[in-house]
Design a protein around this motif. Structure first.
Motif, short mmCIF file in Angstrom:
data_model
loop_
_atom_site.label_atom_id
_atom_site.label_comp_id
_atom_site.label_asym_id
_atom_site.label_seq_id
_atom_site.Cartn_x
_atom_site.Cartn_y
_atom_site.Cartn_z
N ARG A 17 30.12 54.05 56.89
CA ARG A 17 31.16 53.07 56.61
C ARG A 17 30.76 52.19 55.44
NH1 ARG A 17 32.92 47.90 57.57
NH2 ARG A 17 35.07 47.65 58.25
N THR A 18 31.64 52.04 54.49
CA THR A 18 31.45 51.13 53.38
C THR A 18 32.58 50.13 53.39
OG1 THR A 18 32.66 52.60 51.89
CG2 THR A 18 30.27 52.86 52.00
N HIS A 19 32.39 49.06 52.64
CA HIS A 19 33.41 48.04 52.59
C HIS A 19 34.65 48.59 51.90
CE1 HIS A 19 32.29 47.64 48.38
NE2 HIS A 19 31.04 47.47 48.77
N SER A 20 35.80 48.07 52.26
CA SER A 20 37.06 48.53 51.69
C SER A 20 37.19 48.01 50.26
CB SER A 20 38.23 48.03 52.54
OG SER A 20 38.24 46.61 52.57
N SER A 21 37.87 48.82 49.44
CA SER A 21 38.12 48.45 48.05
C SER A 21 39.60 48.65 47.76
CB SER A 21 37.26 49.30 47.12
OG SER A 21 37.49 48.95 45.77
N GLU A 22 40.17 47.72 47.04
CA GLU A 22 41.61 47.75 46.78
C GLU A 22 41.87 47.29 45.36
OE1 GLU A 22 45.77 45.84 48.56
OE2 GLU A 22 43.86 45.61 49.62
N VAL A 23 42.81 47.97 44.71
CA VAL A 23 43.23 47.62 43.36
C VAL A 23 44.53 46.82 43.46
CG1 VAL A 23 43.92 48.49 41.10
CG2 VAL A 23 42.12 49.66 42.39
N VAL A 24 44.55 45.68 42.79
CA VAL A 24 45.72 44.80 42.80
C VAL A 24 46.23 44.70 41.37
CG1 VAL A 24 46.60 42.51 43.35
CG2 VAL A 24 44.80 43.52 44.76
N SER A 25 47.46 45.16 41.13
CA SER A 25 48.08 45.10 39.82
C SER A 25 49.00 43.89 39.76
CB SER A 25 48.88 46.38 39.54
OG SER A 25 48.03 47.51 39.55
N VAL A 26 48.79 43.04 38.76
CA VAL A 26 49.55 41.81 38.64
C VAL A 26 50.01 41.65 37.20
CG1 VAL A 26 48.28 40.68 40.51
CG2 VAL A 26 47.47 40.45 38.17
N SER A 27 50.93 40.72 37.00
CA SER A 27 51.36 40.32 35.67
C SER A 27 50.67 39.02 35.31
CB SER A 27 52.87 40.14 35.63
OG SER A 27 53.54 41.35 35.98
N LEU A 28 50.50 38.80 34.04
CA LEU A 28 49.89 37.56 33.60
C LEU A 28 50.76 36.38 34.02
CD1 LEU A 28 48.51 38.42 30.06
CD2 LEU A 28 47.30 38.37 32.25
N ASN A 29 50.11 35.27 34.30
CA ASN A 29 50.74 34.03 34.76
C ASN A 29 51.33 34.18 36.16
OD1 ASN A 29 50.13 32.79 32.30
ND2 ASN A 29 52.05 33.53 31.37
N GLU A 30 50.98 35.23 36.85
CA GLU A 30 51.42 35.42 38.23
C GLU A 30 50.37 34.86 39.18
OE1 GLU A 30 52.22 39.10 41.39
OE2 GLU A 30 52.17 39.46 39.21
N VAL A 31 50.84 34.24 40.29
CA VAL A 31 49.93 33.70 41.29
C VAL A 31 49.44 34.84 42.17
CG1 VAL A 31 49.64 32.09 43.21
CG2 VAL A 31 51.09 31.48 41.27
N VAL A 32 48.14 34.99 42.28
CA VAL A 32 47.52 36.08 43.03
C VAL A 32 46.96 35.53 44.33
CG1 VAL A 32 45.82 37.92 42.96
CG2 VAL A 32 46.95 37.20 40.86
N HIS A 33 47.24 36.22 45.44
CA HIS A 33 46.70 35.87 46.75
C HIS A 33 45.90 37.06 47.27
CE1 HIS A 33 49.18 32.24 47.00
NE2 HIS A 33 50.21 32.98 46.60
N LEU A 34 44.63 36.86 47.52
CA LEU A 34 43.75 37.89 48.05
C LEU A 34 43.36 37.53 49.48
CD1 LEU A 34 41.39 38.52 45.00
CD2 LEU A 34 43.56 39.64 45.55
N GLN A 35 43.55 38.46 50.40
CA GLN A 35 43.24 38.24 51.80
C GLN A 35 41.90 38.86 52.14
OE1 GLN A 35 45.05 36.29 53.68
NE2 GLN A 35 46.66 36.04 52.11
N CYS A 36 41.19 38.20 53.07
CA CYS A 36 39.88 38.67 53.49
C CYS A 36 39.88 38.85 55.00
CB CYS A 36 38.78 37.69 53.08
SG CYS A 36 37.11 38.24 53.52
N PRO A 37 39.53 40.02 55.52
CA PRO A 37 39.48 40.21 56.97
C PRO A 37 38.39 39.35 57.60
CG PRO A 37 38.50 42.09 55.87
CD PRO A 37 39.10 41.23 54.79
N GLU A 38 38.59 39.00 58.85
CA GLU A 38 37.64 38.14 59.55
C GLU A 38 36.64 38.99 60.30
OE1 GLU A 38 39.20 35.72 62.71
OE2 GLU A 38 37.89 34.05 62.15
N ALA A 39 35.37 38.82 59.98
CA ALA A 39 34.31 39.57 60.67
C ALA A 39 34.14 39.05 62.09
CB ALA A 39 33.00 39.46 59.90
#
Length: 830
Positions: free
Chosen positions: A548-570
């Motif tokens: 098992r390795t940590h999950s990896s995700e690609v997030v595509s956004v536009s400039l000047n866009e507000v980005v929200h990244l979620q983190c799972p709770e261990a």
């Protein structure tokens, strides 16, 4: 008497609470969670399955319900099936009589409140039976009501409460029933009694003399074989605290099973009854004085019975502790020492308690007093309250729950992988969660919490099946079986160690977290939970068996866009934080709320990789990795139809949808364009853009030096780059201002020219001039009348009608100018 209002001054020094660590569950499993399996028994025809009794082999669970007694097969922890059902309902006449007494019909059913194994062949059950308690014998083999010759249904008064909502306790010892309940319809006569006495024993109860019991709430009873005593645990009003109005205290009381009552004094009454206060209190705190539930934990194998522990749940009547619960442990040794100590004496005339100073004639609570003299029994009758209180083990609280109210408890002792014994507590909350906690030297550790009820339950019962490894919980919704261990949920060595569950250990060969009873040589650290020491050179594996390795995700956004990244709770005990390779997350740009997420505005400097990490007990693990990049669909600006525009991104193959703002590009000196350098094929729109650029209208309010200070050397912004369209706004504003200025200038000069032409004096041409110049041309005649002919073109350039030249007024033609030009207009721009 000191009134209750005077208590404020006495307790002011105790209102300062000592610092308790908030014991939080490490993991939470709501109902239906795939990581925690539950077995639920429900039947549409069965209600209020709250009274539980396990058979000796713990393969069958007997359940006392409403109007029925059930036999359920629990030999398999993942399955519960009904075996037998014994109907025991009141008749229609009984229900009508109950309703005539003013009781609600739903409360007039028969709620089984006593269910005990009497001997190897029979069980004994008592129910409220429409507010007229009754008891029956049940054949254990046929699971049917036993018929005894010449016997009627036994009256249950003094053995079972009338009201199904009143608490009671019952236990059988050598075929005799010891109960604590109320003995009247109104519930005002509490009694501790013995029934079904055999041989030389007779049924006994407490004397009705005032002061033996003060409005008690019975909780639990237990038997100590070596002492031949039955202990009752309850809460009642503490009359010895006469300076507080209705102060509730928790008690432990004892009676000897060999007691047969006095010969003259205390006939058919207890001669060995004594009670003491249970004090669940920490230093400099108000006590948790209301007992909710208590359970006994037998000593370790080979230890003395004095090492028996009683774990109780306490709440408080003080406002400062409302909503909190505390768990305190008491030893049988400490209880015995209190009962052999000094006693208080009750003055029957003033109903006041005081500490006895005269010689003690006998030791209250001592077995064998039934043969004592009348004077000794009268002394015992007035001296039944111990002077000292039973203090908790280690003089402190075992667990303090800051926001959970516990209602029921079960306990067991487990031997860990290193051969050390640990105490596990199963605590049921009023909101329907079961907490599994292990008691350690430095405090309690709640391993997990499991939701077992959809709705809070008022009447519950918790029973532990050690051989089956399950906690059985009875409620109005049904019976729930919860496995005591859940080792397979932990997918790595680190998770298995951090759980600190005495049941679980990491197998370095199989690379799984498994039960300690099924394998040997397991890795475990319940006391410290140090991952670095226990999981050296261990490759983690997932629940599916793959690394098992940590999950990896690609997030595509536009400039000047507000980005929200979620983190799972261990876990609830792990602290989450975000990292960025070779950079620091400035609080001026990044927002990290308490829920573990990360928010920021997408700019060229904030694109890249982000890592969410969790730190628990000194161990750091990466939970997830995000790669934030710009969207691949570029936005191309509209070009003129005559000449398509090309962007640098299109020429170089860059897929960035938005070009880099000009203020982020270092300004380069540009030569002022010359008129001959302008491409004649450029449209009017392009020429206008060149003119604006030459006049430096694209410059923002802040200089390049000021903007450059907003960028760190590492590429991080020191200030949030808000979305802006200032450049486009400046261009549009300049164009609009130029257009308006041109229109106003044209209108103003046109109006001024008209006014001036009307005020010019018109002099008729003289005859002399006519002779010299001959006849005037039509243009000259028109000029003499004060009108200037409209010139179509001059020197190849269109004249600027009505506009001043170099800031001067329009030129007015006179006769002298006409003569000087030989009849032609001067070559002067108008």
């Amino acid at each position: 008497m000191v009134h209750s209002t005077s208590l404020c001054a006495c307790l002011s020094l105790l209102t300062v609470l000592s610092c308790h660590s908030h014991v939080l569950p490490r993991l939470s499993f709501p109902i239906g969670s795939p990581g925690r399996s539950l077995t639920v028994f429900t039947n549409p025809d069965v209600y209020n399955t709250t009274t539980l009794l396990l058979s000796n082999d713990e393969g069958t669970l007997f359940v006392g319900a409403r109007d029925a007694i059930l036999s359920i097969d629990v030999s398999q922890t993942d399955n519960m099936t009904i075996k037998e059902k014994l109907d025991w309902s009141p008749s229609e006449k009984d229900l009508n009589d109950c309703s005539m007494k003013g009781k609600m019909k739903m409360d007039c059913h028969n709620f089984v409140r006593v269910l005990q194994e009497l001997n190897s062949t029979h069980m004994y059950a008592c129910g409220t039976f429409a507010f007229s308690p009754r008891c029956i014998y049940i054949d254990s083999k046929t699971f049917a009501m036993a018929t005894i010759p010449n016997s009627k249904p036994e009256e249950g008064r003094g053995r079972c409460p009338y009201d199904p909502y009143q608490k009671n306790t019952a236990i059988t010892v050598d075929g005799e029933l010891y109960t604590g309940t109320v003995a009247d319809y109104r519930g005002t006569r509490p009694v501790i009694s013995r029934h079904l006495s055999e041989g030389s024993h007779v049924d006994l109860k407490l004397d009705d003399t005032l002061g033996w019991l003060e409005d008690p709430t019975f909780i639990r009873s237990t038997y100590a074989p070596s002492e031949e005593k039955v202990y009752f645990f309850f809460s009642e009003t503490g009359k010895e605290y006469d300076f507080i109005e209705k102060f509730t205290v928790s008690r432990v009381a004892q009676v000897c099973t060999s007691d047969v009552g006095g010969q003259r004094t205390l006939q058919k009454r207890w001669t060995t009854f004594a009670k003491a206060q249970l004090l669940c209190q920490a230093a400099q705190e108000l006590p948790y004085n209301i007992l909710q539930d208590i359970v006994s934990l037998p000593p370790m194998e080979g230890a003395s019975e004095d090492e028996t522990l009683f774990y109780g749940i306490f709440s408080s009547q003080w406002r400062v502790n409302l909503g909190r619960s505390a768990v305190c442990a008491f030893s049988l040794k400490d209880i015995k020492n209190v009962f052999i100590g000094r006693y208080k004496v009750l003055n029957r005339d003033t109903l006041k308690w005081s500490t006895r100073v005269q010689e003690q004639m006998a030791n209250p609570g001592e077995c064998g007093l039934h043969n004592a003299s009348d004077n000794t029994l009268r002394f015992v009758k007035d001296n039944f309250l111990a002077d000292k209180s039973v203090a908790p083990v280690n003089q402190g609280l075992t667990i303090v729950s800051p926001d959970k109210s516990y209602s029921n408890i079960a306990a067991q002792r487990v031997r860990g992988a290193r051969g050390r014994d640990y105490t596990l507590l199963y605590l049921l909350t009023e909101s329907g969660y079961l907490h599994k906690a292990v008691i350690l030297e430095n405090g309690a550790h709640i391993i997990e919490e499991i939701q077992v009820f959809h709705q809070p339950q008022l009447v519950k019962n918790v029973l532990l099946s050690v051989s089956k490894g399950a906690v059985l919980i009875g409620s109005s919704e049904g019976v729930v079986s919860v496995p005591v261990s859940n080792c397979s949920y932990y997918w790595s060595c680190a998770e298995c160690i951090l759980a600190r569950d005495p049941f679980c250990g990491w197998d370095p060969v199989m690379k799984v977290c498994t039960d300690i009873t099924s394998h040997g040589h397991l890795v475990q650290d319940v006391d410290e939970g140090k991952v670095s020491e226990q999981c050296k050179n261990v490759t983690p594996r997932s629940r599916s068996g793959q690394p098992r390795t940590h999950s990896s995700e690609v997030v595509s956004v536009s400039l000047n866009e507000v980005v929200h990244l979620q983190c799972p709770e261990a876990s609830h005990l792990a602290k989450r934080h975000w990292e960025r390779p070779n950079s620091q997350l400035s609080p001026k740009i990044y927002i990290q709320p308490d829920n573990g997420s990360l928010s920021f505005v997408a700019t060229p400097s904030t694109l890249g990789h982000y890592l969410c990490q969790a730190v628990e007990n000194g161990y750091t693990q990466t939970l997830t990795v995000y790669h934030v990049k710009q969207k691949s669909n570029p936005t191309i600006l509209a070009a003129s139809p005559s000449r398509p525009q090309s962007t640098p991104a299109a020429e170089t193959g860059n897929k960035n949808p938005i070009s880099t703002p000009r203020w982020m590009i270092p300004k380069q000196p540009e030569p002022r364009p010359k008129p001959e350098d302008v491409d004649p094929s450029v449209t009017h729109k392009d020429s206008l853009a060149i003119t604006i650029k030459s006049r430096n209208f694209t410059r923002l309010s802040g200089t390049n030096e000021e903007n450059s200070r907003m960028i760190e050397p590492g590429g991080n912004l020191q200030q949030v780059n808000r979305p802006t369209y200032l450049q486009e706004l400046v261009v549009v504003s300049v164009l609009l201002a130029l257009c308006i200025s041109a229109l106003l200038t044209i209108a103003f000069n046109r109006f001024r020219h008209l006014c001036h032409s009307r005020t010019v004096p018109q002099t008729p041409p003289s005859h002399r001039d006519a002779e010299k110049g001959g006849s005037a041309t039509p243009q000259e005649r028109e000029s003499l009348r004060g009108h200037s002919p409209r010139l179509e073109k001059r020197n190849g350039q269109a004249p600027n009608n009505g506009q001043a030249h170099n800031g001067k007024s329009p030129i007015t033609l006179s006769n002298s100018m006409l003569n000087a030009s030989n009849g032609h207009l001067p070559n002067t721009p108008i």
